[in-house]
Design an enzyme around this catalytic site. Structure first.
Site, mmCIF file in Angstrom:
data_model
loop_
_atom_site.group_PDB
_atom_site.id
_atom_site.type_symbol
_atom_site.label_atom_id
_atom_site.label_comp_id
_atom_site.label_asym_id
_atom_site.label_seq_id
_atom_site.Cartn_x
_atom_site.Cartn_y
_atom_site.Cartn_z
ATOM 1 N N LEU A 1 37.545 54.320 51.044
ATOM 2 C CA LEU A 1 38.760 54.590 51.829
ATOM 3 C C LEU A 1 39.599 55.704 51.224
ATOM 4 C CD1 LEU A 1 39.777 50.836 52.394
ATOM 5 C CD2 LEU A 1 38.566 52.320 53.986
ATOM 6 N N LYS B 1 37.436 41.308 43.391
ATOM 7 C CA LYS B 1 36.455 41.426 42.298
ATOM 8 C C LYS B 1 36.659 40.275 41.312
ATOM 9 C CE LYS B 1 34.527 45.500 43.338
ATOM 10 N NZ LYS B 1 33.134 45.930 43.357
HETATM 11 C C1 LIG Z 1 31.451 48.070 46.117
HETATM 12 C C2 LIG Z 1 32.434 48.907 45.480
HETATM 13 O O1 LIG Z 1 32.829 48.691 44.359
HETATM 14 C C3 LIG Z 1 32.962 50.040 46.220
HETATM 15 O O2 LIG Z 1 32.523 50.298 47.344
HETATM 16 O O3 LIG Z 1 33.839 50.715 45.682
HETATM 17 MG MG LIG Z 2 34.471 49.889 43.748
#
Ligand SMILES: CC(=O)C(=O)O
Ligand SMILES: [Mg+2]
Ligand SMILES: NC(=O)C1=CN([C@@H]2O[C@H](COP(=O)(O)OP(=O)(O)OC[C@H]3O[C@@H](n4cnc5c(N)ncnc54)[C@H](OP(=O)(O)O)[C@@H]3O)[C@@H](O)[C@H]2O)C=CC1
Length: 763
Positions: free
Chosen positions: A89, A104
């Site tokens: 993003l 996480k």
């Molecule tokens: C999965 C992950 O850590 C990311 O897309 O930033």
């Molecule tokens: Mg990541």
């Protein structure tokens, strides 16, 4: 926002509103801190805090290693971000990264029993960030850096590794690299290629991409066959625009200047860039049997559907959980840190990373045993293009990856603690995970493979409509909304819910062509129980529970869910008028209590008020059967306030008698009692005080002596103990019905609907 989906590729299973509700409902966010020591008395306080706490303080001052014995340090990891590259993003800032970092942390706990806390550091300046983190070392056993953009992430990680004596691991770099390398090893083997001649293009030259290239080169991939691209196109030798030293290290000797040119004839493409970066033409131009890892999150560079439209010979992987071959760092970081923490490693070095990648690749090639097949959509996956890497719910990961990592740490001299017996370590690791996560996963996947029609009896309620939408969006089948169309539609509009979707049907009892059949059916059942035809007509016309139950009884729906607007016993009474007990069974309620990484089935929490010894024996059999259907080998404790005759009291007699009855029935599960709850749930206590007990471990099915103790204890566990309580689940009815608690949330209702669908299936 309400009904928008989190993805535009049509593959999504949650709406934006669901995602917001999930995060806001109850205690906002996804984490809380729970003390592990009692804090009830003056003595507790004196031990936990002053003066007792001074003793471990002095011990640690004298010998820092003892911090692992006296504090949380040895099992505690910080997930730290500044939010400059949140998923795919982009740079949305430290605060906006918090949901991902909390996520996480939760994954650390869920998958590997690592305690973790998220820290969001509000600076984009590498030096400031380093200065903030470098002093946090004493608090943690490891630092997991997350979603920090390149090139700052390289400077930050390497500097912190120098400054700190605990593992510092940038997950987007190395976590991703380890998983992608594992997938690549297998995809290359499956397509008959090798590391020397295979041509690879990587789109993206940031944190994840650079680390992936570093790792595969370290594993022997031929550097001459790699082309890296970024927003400016191919990174070629001599390029000056948008470069940095990390990109330069991978600059290719090539005339290609665009991604399009580079992908022509390529064997492998890695996407670590952005949604939609690969076009169909690019994919079309690749070599036969191309390997495509489109790893951008949440939306990949190209979707598997798009690839499937243009070619059928590709091995396709994405970062998402809703497609086959999920190449996502979630497969790595929990287990890598588990292994590193358990040997008190000072760092996570290349040998440990390569060991993790190889262990992961090997796991996908192993035969999948029965209990593991459960985690794989009920299908036993076989090593091949659709299965190059295990799924995150594979219960073998916890016992395989940390062992490989710990072993490599010991072999390379970065372990500060030696593990003697690695097989014993592997067994201990398995015990850290509760099978509930894979059980729930299996349940959903089985229903998905054989979708069911579930009638939602109280469909005029907003949360029921949301549950129904979620049920269909998750591919579980058809949701039949029972209620008056005009009211349902008006309520839906008011709540911003769009019901015009496939697999949502509205059934109005008053207008249904099946009314007469239901009345005939119900009148035949109730005419000798004081019901006039008129009474039955009224029930079918006016009462949703009766109408819905008749639908299920006569096969117009596979299962039913109700209970949000009426109390449990009333709903159950309605249902039982229409649906019989399954022959040879007994209807009971079983609550699933999930707490501290273990799941316990408690029965009977819904039906029998004061069960006799015979009733208790039946309840034990029903509850053990349910536990088995959920994938647990039942160890049943018949609970009382006494344990094996002490203290003496007549209330325990029937419990003892129930055990004798079960023994006579030669049941095929472990059962013992009477015993108190603390003995049943604590195998050490059981063995030390009652070495003759027949249970081989702590009980996972608790049969309560009466409904009041069942109800009181489950509710107390929920309110005081912080346990998640699912149910009571109804067991023993001839058709599949589940009753939620009054005022249940949409997520609870959809869970119950999935369980009802599962129970209807004879899975
Ligand atoms: C999965 C992950 O850590 C990311 O897309 O930033
Ligand atoms: Mg990541
Ligand atoms: N599946 C998984 O487990 C993981 C997936 N990822 C995904 O990888 C992606 C990158 O993350 P990360 O490395 O942390 O981020 P970074 O910000 O460090 O790097 C992003 C890189 O992508 C490049 N890029 C962006 N858009 C394009 C485009 N359209 N075409 C070519 N290159 C582009 C940037 O180019 P430039 O240098 O020119 O700016 C930069 O090199 C994200 O989508 C993330 O979700 C990350 C970690 C794990």
């Amino acid at each position: 926002m309400s009904d928008k989906t989190t993805s535009t590729n049509g593959k999504t299973s949650v709406t934006d509103q669901e995602a917001l509700d999930f995060h806001s409902q109850g205690r906002p966010g996804k984490l809380e801190i729970t003390p592990t020591k009692p804090m009830a008395t003056q003595r507790d306080l004196s031990l936990a805090y002053s003066p007792g706490v001074a003793v471990p303080v002095k011990a640690i001052a004298e010998n820092p290693d003892t911090a692992y014995d006296y504090t949380t340090r040895g099992n505690m990891v910080a997930v730290i971000s500044n939010g400059t590259a949140i998923l795919g993003l982009g740079n949305l800032g430290a605060l906006a990264s918090k949901p991902v970092m909390e996520g996480k942390s939760v994954l650390f706990k869920r998958f590997a029993d690592v305690d973790s806390i998220d820290l969001e550091v509000d600076t984009e300046d590498a030096d400031e960030f380093i200065n903030c983190v470098r002093y946090l070392g004493p608090s943690f056993g490891g630092i997991n850096l997350e979603d920090i953009k390149a090139p700052e992430c390289f400077i930050i990680e390497s500097r912190l590794r120098e400054l700190m004596d605990i593992p510092v691991f940038h997950d987007d770099q190395h976590g991703t690299a380890i998983i992608a390398a594992a997938g690549l090893i297998n995809a290359i083997a499956l397509t008959g290629r090798d590391f020397n001649t295979t041509k690879l293009v990587c789109n993206g030259a940031g944190a994840a991409a650079i680390a992936c290239m570093d790792l595969i080169k370290a594993m022997g991939f031929n550097p001459a066959n790699i082309i890296l691209c970024d927003t400016k196109g191919v990174i070629y030798q001599g390029r000056t625009e948008g470069m940095n030293q990390w990109k330069s290290a991978h600059a290719a000797k090539t005339d290609n200047r665009t991604l399009e040119e580079a992908m022509k004839g390529a064997d492998v493409v890695f996407g670590l860039s952005q949604k939609g970066a690969f076009t169909e033409d690019m994919i079309r131009s690749m070599a036969p049997k191309p390997i495509i890892f489109a790893m951008a999150n949440p939306d990949p560079e190209i979707t598997p559907e798009e690839v499937a439209r243009i070619r059928d010979d590709a091995i396709m992987a994405t970062g998402r959980s809703d497609y086959p071959n999920q190449v996502n760092n979630v497969l790595g970081f929990p287990y890598i840190f588990r292994g590193a923490l358990d040997v008190r490693a000072s760092q996570i070095n290349d040998a440990m990373k390569i060991a993790a990648a190889k262990a992961l690749a090997d796991l996908a090639r192993e035969d999948v045993p029965d209990d593991v097949a459960a985690a794989y959509q009920g299908v036993r996956p076989r090593f091949g293009p659709q299965y190059i890497i295990p799924v995150p719910f594979d219960p073998r990961l916890i016992s395989a990856i940390p062992v490989a990592v710990a072993k490599a740490a010991m072999e390379t001299g970065v372990a500060r603690r030696e593990l003697g017996d690695l097989e014993e370590y592997s067994r201990e690791l398995s015990a850290r995970r509760d099978p509930m996560a894979s059980t729930t996963q299996r349940l959903y996947e089985r229903v998905r493979r054989s979708p069911r029609r579930v009638v939602f009896a109280e469909a005029e309620e907003e949360q029921v409509m949301r549950a129904a939408i979620s049920y269909t969006a998750q591919g579980l089948g058809t949701a039949i909304l029972l209620g008056r169309d005009d009211i349902i539609r008006a309520n839906a509009e008011r709540a911003g819910i769009d019901l015009d979707r496939p697999n949502i049907k509205i059934t109005n009892a008053r207008l249904s062509a099946r009314v007469d059949a239901y009345i005939d059916y119900l009148y035949a059942r109730l005419q000798r129980q004081g019901f006039l035809l008129r009474d039955v007509q009224r029930l079918v016309h006016n009462d949703r529970n009766h109408f819905a139950s008749c639908m299920v009884a006569l096969g117009d729906a596979d299962a039913m869910v109700t209970g949000t607007t009426r109390n449990y016993s009333t709903a159950l009474e309605d249902v039982r008028r229409c649906i019989s007990t399954k022959p040879g069974h007994r209807v009971i309620g079983v609550s699933l209590v999930v707490s501290r990484n273990r799941t316990v089935f408690v029965a009977d929490t819904a039906v029998h008020d004061m069960p006799s010894a015979e009733d208790l024996a039946d309840i034990a059999e029903e509850a053990a059967g349910l536990a088995r259907r959920f994938g647990y080998e039942p160890r049943v404790a018949m609970l009382a306030y006494s344990t094996f005759g002490h203290p003496v009291g007549e209330r325990s007699d029937k419990v003892r008698e129930a055990v004798r009855i079960l023994d006579k029935r030669n049941v095929t599960f472990e059962v013992d009692g009477e015993m108190a709850a603390d003995v049943a749930l604590n195998h050490h206590k059981m063995q030390s005080q009652y070495p003759f007990t027949r249970l081989s471990g702590a009980a996972n099915v608790l049969v309560m002596p009466a409904i009041h103790s069942a109800s009181i204890s489950t509710k107390m566990l929920q309110e005081l103990g912080g346990a998640t309580v699912i149910g009571p689940l109804l067991v023993g009815l001839d058709k599949s019905v589940q009753i939620t608690s009054m005022g249940a949330k949409d997520s609870d209702i959809v869970n119950m609907a999935a369980i009802a669908a599962y129970n209807s299936g004879g899975f």
